[in-house]
Design a protein around this motif. Structure first.
Motif, PDB file in Angstrom:
ATOM      1  N   TYR A  71       1.055  -1.285  -0.395  1.00 39.72           N
ATOM      2  CA  TYR A  71       0.348  -0.463  -0.264  1.00 39.72           C
ATOM      3  C   TYR A  71       0.942   1.114  -0.457  1.00 39.72           C
ATOM      4  O   TYR A  71       0.322   2.398  -0.961  1.00 39.72           O
ATOM      5  CB  TYR A  71      -0.945  -0.510   1.401  1.00 39.72           C
ATOM      6  N   THR A  72       2.164   1.065   1.031  1.00 38.25           N
ATOM      7  CA  THR A  72       2.717   2.556   0.997  1.00 38.25           C
ATOM      8  C   THR A  72       4.708   1.530   1.020  1.00 38.25           C
ATOM      9  O   THR A  72       4.151   0.407   2.090  1.00 38.25           O
ATOM     10  CB  THR A  72       2.569   3.654   1.114  1.00 38.25           C
ATOM     11  N   PHE A  73       5.526   2.590   1.170  1.00 38.26           N
ATOM     12  CA  PHE A  73       6.651   1.750   1.322  1.00 38.26           C
ATOM     13  C   PHE A  73       7.843   2.963   2.024  1.00 38.26           C
ATOM     14  O   PHE A  73       7.110   4.082   1.845  1.00 38.26           O
ATOM     15  CB  PHE A  73       7.747   0.864   0.406  1.00 38.26           C
ATOM     16  N   ARG A 102      -4.159  -4.763   7.079  1.00 39.97           N
ATOM     17  CA  ARG A 102      -3.088  -4.022   7.110  1.00 39.97           C
ATOM     18  C   ARG A 102      -2.381  -4.167   7.707  1.00 39.97           C
ATOM     19  O   ARG A 102      -2.428  -3.690   9.141  1.00 39.97           O
ATOM     20  CB  ARG A 102      -3.602  -2.725   6.133  1.00 39.97           C
TER      21      ARG A 102
ATOM     22  N   LEU B 147       5.602   7.263   4.996  1.00 39.03           N
ATOM     23  CA  LEU B 147       4.845   6.362   4.683  1.00 39.03           C
ATOM     24  C   LEU B 147       3.722   7.121   4.642  1.00 39.03           C
ATOM     25  O   LEU B 147       2.897   6.487   2.844  1.00 39.03           O
ATOM     26  CB  LEU B 147       4.354   5.491   6.016  1.00 39.03           C
ATOM     27  N   ARG B 151       2.626   7.392  -0.154  1.00 39.56           N
ATOM     28  CA  ARG B 151       1.213   7.590  -0.086  1.00 39.56           C
ATOM     29  C   ARG B 151       0.848   8.610  -1.257  1.00 39.56           C
ATOM     30  O   ARG B 151       0.404   8.116  -1.962  1.00 39.56           O
ATOM     31  CB  ARG B 151       0.708   6.069   0.645  1.00 39.56           C
ATOM     32  N   LEU B 253      -4.244   2.978  11.934  1.00 36.90           N
ATOM     33  CA  LEU B 253      -3.942   2.480  10.852  1.00 36.90           C
ATOM     34  C   LEU B 253      -5.563   1.961  11.090  1.00 36.90           C
ATOM     35  O   LEU B 253      -6.072   0.947  11.765  1.00 36.90           O
ATOM     36  CB  LEU B 253      -2.637   2.008  11.161  1.00 36.90           C
ATOM     37  N   GLU B 254      -6.124   1.570   9.689  1.00 37.64           N
ATOM     38  CA  GLU B 254      -7.119   1.018   9.633  1.00 37.64           C
ATOM     39  C   GLU B 254      -7.463   0.544   8.592  1.00 37.64           C
ATOM     40  O   GLU B 254      -6.840   0.422   7.327  1.00 37.64           O
ATOM     41  CB  GLU B 254      -8.849   1.723  10.019  1.00 37.64           C
ATOM     42  N   PRO B 255      -7.690  -1.336   8.583  1.00 35.16           N
ATOM     43  CA  PRO B 255      -7.789  -1.544   6.768  1.00 35.16           C
ATOM     44  C   PRO B 255      -8.554  -0.591   6.262  1.00 35.16           C
ATOM     45  O   PRO B 255      -9.447   0.264   6.212  1.00 35.16           O
ATOM     46  CB  PRO B 255      -8.354  -3.126   7.482  1.00 35.16           C
ATOM     47  N   GLY B 256      -7.853  -0.638   4.794  1.00 34.88           N
ATOM     48  CA  GLY B 256      -9.277  -0.103   3.964  1.00 34.88           C
ATOM     49  C   GLY B 256      -8.614   1.447   3.982  1.00 34.88           C
ATOM     50  O   GLY B 256      -8.964   1.681   2.962  1.00 34.88           O
ATOM     51  N   ALA B 257      -8.077   2.036   4.818  1.00 33.78           N
ATOM     52  CA  ALA B 257      -8.825   3.464   4.715  1.00 33.78           C
ATOM     53  C   ALA B 257      -7.261   4.451   4.621  1.00 33.78           C
ATOM     54  O   ALA B 257      -6.762   3.984   3.871  1.00 33.78           O
ATOM     55  CB  ALA B 257      -8.318   4.208   6.659  1.00 33.78           C
ATOM     56  N   ASP B 258      -7.394   5.029   3.792  1.00 31.48           N
ATOM     57  CA  ASP B 258      -7.006   6.284   2.860  1.00 31.48           C
ATOM     58  C   ASP B 258      -6.142   7.059   4.004  1.00 31.48           C
ATOM     59  O   ASP B 258      -6.098   7.541   4.546  1.00 31.48           O
ATOM     60  CB  ASP B 258      -7.966   7.055   2.379  1.00 31.48           C
ATOM     61  N   LEU B 259      -4.378   6.521   3.091  1.00 35.94           N
ATOM     62  CA  LEU B 259      -3.479   6.832   4.972  1.00 35.94           C
ATOM     63  C   LEU B 259      -3.423   8.552   4.420  1.00 35.94           C
ATOM     64  O   LEU B 259      -1.902   9.046   5.461  1.00 35.94           O
ATOM     65  CB  LEU B 259      -2.603   6.196   4.787  1.00 35.94           C
ATOM     66  N   THR B 260      -3.998   9.194   3.390  1.00 29.79           N
ATOM     67  CA  THR B 260      -3.017  10.780   2.681  1.00 29.79           C
ATOM     68  C   THR B 260      -4.342  11.478   3.354  1.00 29.79           C
ATOM     69  O   THR B 260      -3.824  12.654   3.534  1.00 29.79           O
ATOM     70  CB  THR B 260      -3.743  10.903   1.628  1.00 29.79           C
TER      71      THR B 260
END
Ligand SMILES: [Zn+2]
Lengths: 142, 393
Positions: A71-73, A102, B147, B151, B253-260
């Motif tokens: 997903y990112t690194f 994740r 990270l 992204r 941090l959540e599964p599928g969440a948009d990290l941006t």
């Protein structure tokens, strides 16, 4: 083995930590585990004793097939801990497992400069005494 | 402005030195408290609400009240890292609005530089379940924010040069701030001057894609803020800086969440909504700049530009104090170039207050509205957002 003992060691998980101990014990058998709620179906990760979707207590442990997508690194190039200082540069990533969770992990078996977002990766293991550390490598054939 | 005035910042003090080898963090807090109360025209005995982020050790609040020698009847030890002080300000407004307090004291002190704490690249704290999953991988603080940056670049085409613009702007502001310039010298920076995008890109990578100049400096420091009830503002030495709106939110941090997308996307609308202010009305944006990516993400989340357009938004020095048409960013020089003792949130409130008093070293002419947004914790994995909207009469 004095020279081996003198090398700085990777920080290891505490097996006394109640939520995550079953996860780390399963690594000894080469199993990457996650949880699914029997009541609402939510995928829970990191492991807990309750469901993060509904608060319920009935969580089922499942074993991941160990395939996912980066997903990112980042490439760590400076580190204050002696073990990791000796390992730089190395790639860390958030990997989306196909089962819907994740996780933070290390990408091995690849030049850190070649790691990319969207890359398919598969589970590998690094032995670390009492436990094994789940790491990922680019999937063969990709 | 027909907005309700419930509480105001009446006094501020920023501890000047960036190196304080002979002082303790508690001493910095006490000294700053005395100066901020003096700045307000108030006294030690006026303090009836005490806020403490616990940065000086265990028994937060208790130890500080005793050390200072104040007798608060409201004690708040909210400790969420760098944004603790925005949450303290939010809680102080509520305590004052409900009649529980009249004079609230916020303090901060740290000797991170003198202790040689490797904040950005040292091992992270232990050990709840979340950190028990992360510990074996050695994710540094810089890596954590990297990270998000990676992204953001992947998703929107944001470039390292665009991130660098933020460091260039804050350094330009720092060069106008004598405390920041002296600090950069004292902290051993070889070349204390304005920097260019090329300088940032030529600095070494710490955790891709973040370069050294994308990261905040590590200094000693501290400060204090005094927040008072409206009836107290009549006797102040300076015009009051009103706290018009406040918002808090948590991200993890959540599964599928948009990290941006950070928690600022939730705390911002709460604060702006309460204030009755739109982002485009803001003259000064004090945005927590632990790293350049922190600022880019939060500018988008607060609504200064659309998600994904932050890169283009910060280009060409748009956020410099002397460019009309966009808010001035971190006019004291920010954490990137002025000071960062570990938890920078109090300085956002202090510089926003200076701007609304008209006393900043990079003063925006006629500044009327400011936002202070703190981000505590670690942006990718777990963070707490605090947004405070400020205005003057
Ligand atoms: Zn559930």
């Amino acid at each position: 083995m004095a020279d081996v003992a003198a090398r700085p060691a990777r920080p290891l998980p505490h097996l006394a930590e109640p939520d995550t101990a079953p996860f780390w014990r399963a690594t000894r058998e080469g199993r990457l585990t996650y949880q699914v709620c029997r009541r609402c179906g939510a995928v829970v990760f990191y492991p807990r004793a309750h469901c993060t979707g509904c608060g319920g207590p009935e969580l089922e442990w499942r074993t991941s097939a160990g395939e996912g997508t980066i997903y990112t690194f980042t490439v760590i190039r400076q580190h204050g801990h002696p073990f990791f200082a000796g390992r730089v540069p190395y790639a860390l990533a958030l990997v989306d497992l196909d089962e819907g969770f994740r996780m933070l992990t290390e990408i091995v078996g690849a030049d850190p400069e070649q790691v990319r977002v969207g890359q398919r990766v598969e589970l590998a293991w690094e032995d670390a005494g009492e436990v094994r550390i789940p790491v990922f490598r680019p999937r063969a054939g990709d | 402005m027909g907005r309700e005035r419930r509480a105001a910042i009446a006094g501020v003090h920023e501890f000047g030195p960036r190196r304080a080898e002979t002082m303790s963090a508690l001493q910095i807090k006490a000294l700053s408290a005395a100066r901020a109360l003096e700045d307000a025209g108030l006294t030690w005995a006026d303090v009836d609400a005490l806020y403490d982020a616990g940065e000086t050790g265990p028994a937060a609040g208790l130890a500080l009240a005793e050390y200072l020698g104040v007798r608060p009847t409201v004690v708040d030890t909210t400790a969420v890292g760098g944004s603790s002080f925005e949450l303290h300000a939010a809680h102080a407004v509520r305590a004052i609005a409900t009649g529980k307090a009249r004079v609230a004291l916020l303090t901060y002190g740290s000797t991170a530089h003198s202790e040689r704490r490797a904040i950005g690249t040292g091992p992270r704290g232990n050990r709840g379940p979340a950190s028990n999953m992360e510990a074996p991988y050695g994710l540094t603080l810089v890596g954590n924010y990297a990270l998000v940056a990676r992204r953001h670049m992947h998703q929107y085409g944001t470039t390292a040069a665009q991130l660098a613009e933020i460091a260039v702007t804050t350094r330009a502001h720092a060069m106008r701030n004598p405390d920041a310039v002296r600090g950069l010298h004292d902290l051993g920076h070889r070349e204390v001057r304005e920097i260019t995008v090329e300088d940032v890109l030529a600095s070494r990578l710490i955790a891709d894609p973040l370069h050294l100049f994308d990261c905040c400096i590590i200094s000693d420091g501290g400060g204090a803020v005094v927040i008072v009830a409206p009836e107290v503002t009549r006797d102040l030495r300076h015009r009051p800086v009103w706290i018009l709106g406040a918002g808090e939110a948590v991200g993890y941090l959540e599964p599928g969440a948009d990290l941006t997308v950070s928690a600022a996307a939730r705390s911002g609308p709460i604060a702006f909504g309460e204030a009755g202010v739109r982002p485009e009305e803001i003259d000064v944006a004090m945005i927590y700049d632990s790293f350049t990516i922190t600022v880019l993400t939060i500018l988008e989340d607060l609504g200064f530009c659309a998600k994904g357009e932050g890169g283009a938004y910060v280009e060409g020095g748009r956020l410099r104090f002397d460019r009309p048409g966009a808010p001035a960013l971190n006019t004291d020089g920010g954490g990137l170039s002025s000071n960062h003792p570990g938890m920078r949130g109090i300085f956002l409130l202090i510089e926003a207050t200076r701007q609304l008093r008209g006393t900043s070293t990079a003063q925006v002419p006629g500044a009327r509205l400011a936002v202070a947004h703190g981000n505590g914790g670690q942006l990718a994995t777990h963070h707490v957002a605090g947004t405070i909207v400020l205005g003057r009469d």
